[in-house]
Motif scaffolding. Structure first.
Motif, short mmCIF file in Angstrom:
data_model
loop_
_atom_site.label_atom_id
_atom_site.label_comp_id
_atom_site.label_asym_id
_atom_site.label_seq_id
_atom_site.Cartn_x
_atom_site.Cartn_y
_atom_site.Cartn_z
N VAL A 206 0.84 -1.20 0.00
CA VAL A 206 0.00 0.00 0.00
C VAL A 206 0.88 1.24 0.00
N ASP A 207 0.78 2.02 -1.08
CA ASP A 207 1.54 3.26 -1.14
C ASP A 207 0.57 4.43 -1.31
N VAL A 208 -0.11 4.74 -0.22
CA VAL A 208 -1.02 5.89 -0.23
C VAL A 208 -0.54 6.86 0.85
N PRO A 209 -0.93 8.15 0.76
CA PRO A 209 -0.46 9.10 1.79
C PRO A 209 -0.80 8.60 3.20
N THR A 210 0.08 8.88 4.13
CA THR A 210 -0.06 8.34 5.49
C THR A 210 -1.43 8.58 6.10
N ILE A 213 -4.05 5.94 5.12
CA ILE A 213 -3.81 4.52 5.37
C ILE A 213 -4.91 3.90 6.22
N ILE A 214 -5.30 4.62 7.24
CA ILE A 214 -6.31 4.06 8.15
C ILE A 214 -7.63 3.81 7.42
N ALA A 235 4.00 1.25 2.54
CA ALA A 235 5.24 1.87 2.05
C ALA A 235 5.61 3.13 2.84
N SER A 236 4.63 3.75 3.45
CA SER A 236 4.91 4.97 4.22
C SER A 236 5.86 4.64 5.38
N LEU A 237 6.72 5.61 5.71
CA LEU A 237 7.64 5.39 6.82
C LEU A 237 7.00 5.81 8.15
N ASP A 238 5.69 6.09 8.08
CA ASP A 238 5.00 6.57 9.28
C ASP A 238 3.97 5.60 9.82
N LEU A 239 4.13 4.33 9.52
CA LEU A 239 3.16 3.33 10.01
C LEU A 239 3.07 3.38 11.54
#
Ligand code: GLU
Length: 831
Positions: A206-210, A213-214, A235-239
């Motif tokens: 999943v590469d969507v804006p952070t 994601i939710i 893919a976000s580094l903010d999971l």
């Protein structure tokens, strides 16, 4: 060297008392702004860093994506004399500000993803270099061994992020299937997720804006794509900043990388500082402090720190730095801007995002990230990725195992099955419903496993009554299809573990081992005939054989006449003979054919040029298959039941799985298994691909095997309760019985007849020969016979005196004697 040169050129002066740092933040970026201001405060508070200088923040707010406003405001800031410009974050205004800074030689500090492969001279970007990040994604996906996966992305640049993964040769070699889907901004995720689910894809990147994601994960849950069989890689580094509590217990594997280093020095203090500076996070339950540190915020903090360290270094080297007002109109650049940038690129330090260092091109290509995974207890460390070492997965397996076990305890698993005695059968009582209507070995097996692992289950018959076969388009049917489509959690029955199936679903370790055997009808006892030794071939075949024998002999005789190899020199010492001889006389030909037929060989051998084709590599099974395919009427049957029925009718052997043969033979006394097993295989419980329960089920099977439960179940379901057949079977020997005199008596009869015929012929030959002895020497027949008999009985030896004959032409021995007297050709003498 450049630094040293610059140092010597600039003399030994100091930094200004106040150094201005410009910040451009979009409305809504207050968190980032606070982090920027607080980072400056911390530098000012640390007197060991810049003792004689104070940093001052000059912040401007801009509209989101308003490049014009951003360019105007950066010029305003620069007109006050700035050591560096931080931000803004959105793509277009950032590009505008970057170009202005580049023209005016002012360092531009960036903390955002950028896909350029060449940096401007005055840009310092602390976000990891995209090519290296792309390698990290590739390494992780490769390590997960996903055969099929989907990539869901929103921004076009996402595919650049995953470039290394998509172009990896292994993807082609291993024929991994990738489904790439782009979400149009504003489009709802459910439809797209359903399409992915329909395609049977269970692994999703999943590469969507952070911030989205939710919602994405919630939609996945709504469309039933949030079970233990799904894997999501974010893919976000903010999971780590997302509240995933509602997905904690569904068993779905959600993972991602984290750049923020929670072990960084002073991290607690920094966070406290942010809070007291009014930094607030909405919608966060704020359970752990880590949740509050986004990558962007951490990078902003690190960017200020990096600049401060560069200034410290300049101060230490007594660099004279002045910060003149720079004008966008005159475009007169700041002459010392590149010195500050160069110092920053040379520094190695540890910040909130781990170790910060830049390569010779100014990229942050050497960094380390953590792999985090969602467990029942929340997000947990599962491994690391670093530029040097690549991916290193260290997730605690025993902990993960316990987590899966706990999930399984609350689950009711759907078990698809196919009715086939004794594995699964319907009970006679038709009023029963649910699991109660089924019985059999596999029903008991699942019962035992469920008892062991504590789950509930629901048996249901497979829709199309098939085990599972792949068609030419690669689509599966039967129980395998139901697993792939998520209609069932387990498939149980006499389901063989095969390579092809293993590719589509997962199997537990086999609970039963078997092989293919041959089911055949027991031969009925017949009274043997005297000539039953001829039985292997029918009368018709014997007649054909005799005809073939004569035909072959005649053919060979003719062929030998034609072949130049068969005409040989009768006197090898004479190199120029007048005549040639052919060994294949009619009699010799017949003799040769008999010798070959009985595989005894003979002294006459053809001299023809031969071809050697003794190397056939066709395996027995291939020959069997070819025979079966060509047989008419067809030897194939639709089901085991029909095969058994055909065997019962006789003259038909059925290749069947040995365990089923055992069961059939127990109940059909007129059937038996011939020989041993043709192969070896096993039955396993199948689970959907990537099922977390497979290991647990395998260990339960192992436990049942060791405790003897599986053996006990086999006894229970295989043994014929009436025991009628067992008695019969043991009383009859199933091994091949020896041939008695009744069967082979004919052989002796043929032998005796042959001896009698031979005796008569020899007597006739004797009389014929005696006729040629001169009368005066010849005794009466009976006397001569007695004399020969006596000679034979006395075993007098291998030689005896020659008796004179009246007719020279008929005796070869005499002929040789005559020819040796003079130089006369034997043929002349005969003529
Ligand atoms: N074991 C077979 C399979 O898994 C089915 C039973 C049989 O062919 O005897 O396809």
């Amino acid at each position: 060297m450049l630094t040293v040169l610059i140092t010597s050129l600039l003399g030994t002066k100091a930094l200004p008392k106040v150094i201005q740092l410009g910040g451009l933040f979009e409305y809504g970026d207050e968190v980032l702004q606070t982090a920027f201001r607080y980072a400056i405060d911390r530098v000012n508070a640390d007197h060991s860093l810049l003792p004689n200088t104070r940093l001052s923040a000059d912040v401007e707010q801009v509209e989101y994506q308003d490049s014009f406003q951003a360019s105007r405001k950066v010029c305003d800031l620069l007109s006050h004399g700035m050591a560096a410009i931080f931000g803004p974050q959105s793509v277009e205004p950032r590009t505008t500000v970057r170009s202005t800074c580049e023209v005016l030689n002012v360092p531009h500090m960036e903390t955002r993803w950028d896909f350029r492969i060449q940096l401007d001279n005055h840009t310092v970007n602390l976000f990891p270099f995209w090519k290296t990040l792309s390698k990290a994604y590739r390494d992780l996906i490769k390590s997960k061994s996903w055969k099929t996966f989907a990539i869901v992305y929103e921004e076009n640049e996402a595919l650049i992020r995953l470039e290394e993964l998509l172009k990896d040769p292994l993807m082609r070699e291993e024929q991994r299937k990738v489904l790439v889907k782009q979400i149009v901004p504003g489009q709802e995720y459910r439809k797209l997720l359903k399409e992915i689910g329909k395609a049977g894809v269970k692994n999703i990147i999943v590469d969507v804006p952070t911030e989205k994601i939710i919602d994405f994960l919630k939609h996945a849950k709504e469309v039933d794509m949030m079970s233990e069989y799904y894997n999501y890689f974010i893919a976000s580094l903010d999971l780590h900043t997302i509240d995933l509590e509602e997905f904690q217990y569904v068993g779905t594997n959600i993972s991602g990388f984290q750049l923020v280093d929670e072990t960084a020095p002073d991290i607690g203090e920094i966070l406290q500082g942010w809070r007291s500076n009014g930094l607030s996070y909405k919608n966060l339950k704020d359970k752990t402090y880590l949740k509050n540190i986004t990558t962007e915020v951490a990078l902003m903090h690190d960017a200020v720190k990096l600049l401060a360290l560069a200034l410290q270094e300049l101060d230490r080297r007594k660099q004279d730095i002045d910060l003149p007002a720079v004008s966008c109109q005159t475009e007169q650049p700041w002459t010392q801007g590149n010195i500050v940038v160069n110092y920053m690129r040379m520094i190695t330090t540890r910040g909130l995002t781990g170790e910060i260092r830049f390569d010779k091109f100014g990229f942050r290509s050497d960094f380390k990230m953590k792999l985090i995974e969602l467990t029942r207890e929340g997000l947990h460390y599962a491994g690391d990725w670093s530029t040097k070492e690549g991916i290193n997965i260290t997730s605690n397996t025993s902990k993960a195992f316990a987590g899966v076990k706990a999930t399984l305890k609350n689950r009711t698993l759907v078990v698809t099955t196919l009715l086939n005695p004794p594995y699964v059968v319907l009970k006679e009582d038709q009023t029963l419903t649910g699991n109660d209507q089924f019985e059999g070995y596999c029903v008991d097996l699942i019962k035992e496993i469920a008892k062991e692992l504590g789950f509930k289950y629901k048996f249901r018959e497979v829709g199309d009554n098939t085990y599972g076969k792949k068609n030419t388009w690669g689509e599966w049917n039967g129980m395998i299809q139901e697993l792939i489509e998520g209609k069932a959690d387990l498939a149980v029955g006499d389901l063989t573990v095969t390579y092809e199936r293993e590719d589509a679903v997962d199997f537990t370790m086999p609970f039963m081992n078997l092989g293919i055997g041959i089911l055949f009808k027991k031969p009925t006892k017949k009274i043997p005939m005297l000539f039953s030794f001829l039985s292997p071939l029918s009368l018709e075949v014997w007649v054909y054989m005799v005809t073939a024998f004569l035909g072959v002999s005649l053919f060979l005789f003719i062929v030998a006449r034609f072949s130049p190899y068969e005409w040989t020199n009768p006197h090898p010492c004479d190199p120029h003979p007048d005549t040639l001889e052919n060994q294949f006389t009619l009699l010799n030909t017949l003799w040769f054919t008999v010798g070959s037929l009985l595989m005894q060989g003979c002294e006459v051998n053809p001299r023809l040029v031969t071809t050697h084709d003794q190397d056939s590599d066709i395996p027995t099974f291939k020959r069997m298959w070819n025979f079966m395919e060509s047989a008419r009427p067809s030897v194939f049957v639709e089901s085991n039941f029909k095969g058994v029925e055909r065997v019962k009718k006789g003259n038909y052997a059925f290749l069947m799985e040995s365990t089923s043969i055992e069961y059939i033979v127990e109940r059909n006394c007129d059937l038996m298994q011939i020989g041993g097993l043709l192969d070896s295989k096993g039955y396993g419980i199948a689970t959907p691909p990537g099922s977390p329960y497979r290991t647990l089920l395998s260990s339960a099977i192992l436990k049942l095997q060791e405790s003897g439960t599986l053996q006990m179940l086999k006894q229970r379901w295989w043994k014929n309760k009436e025991k009628i057949c067992i008695k019969e079977v043991t009383s009859q020997s199933v091994s091949a019985s020896e041939l008695g005199l009744d069967n082979v008596g004919g052989v002796f009869l043929v032998l005796t007849t042959g001896l009698c015929v031979a005796f008569i012929i020899v007597i006739l030959e004797f009389i014929w020969k005696l006729r040629k002895v001169p009368d005066e020497e010849r005794k009466p027949l009976c006397v001569e016979l007695c004399r020969e008999l006596k000679f034979a009985i006395m075993c007098g030896g291998d030689t005896k005196p020659v008796r004179k004959e009246s007719n020279l032409r008929s005796n070869n021995l005499s002929l040789i004697q005559f020819s040796s007297l003079g130089n006369i050709d034997s043929k002349e003498i005969i003529s």
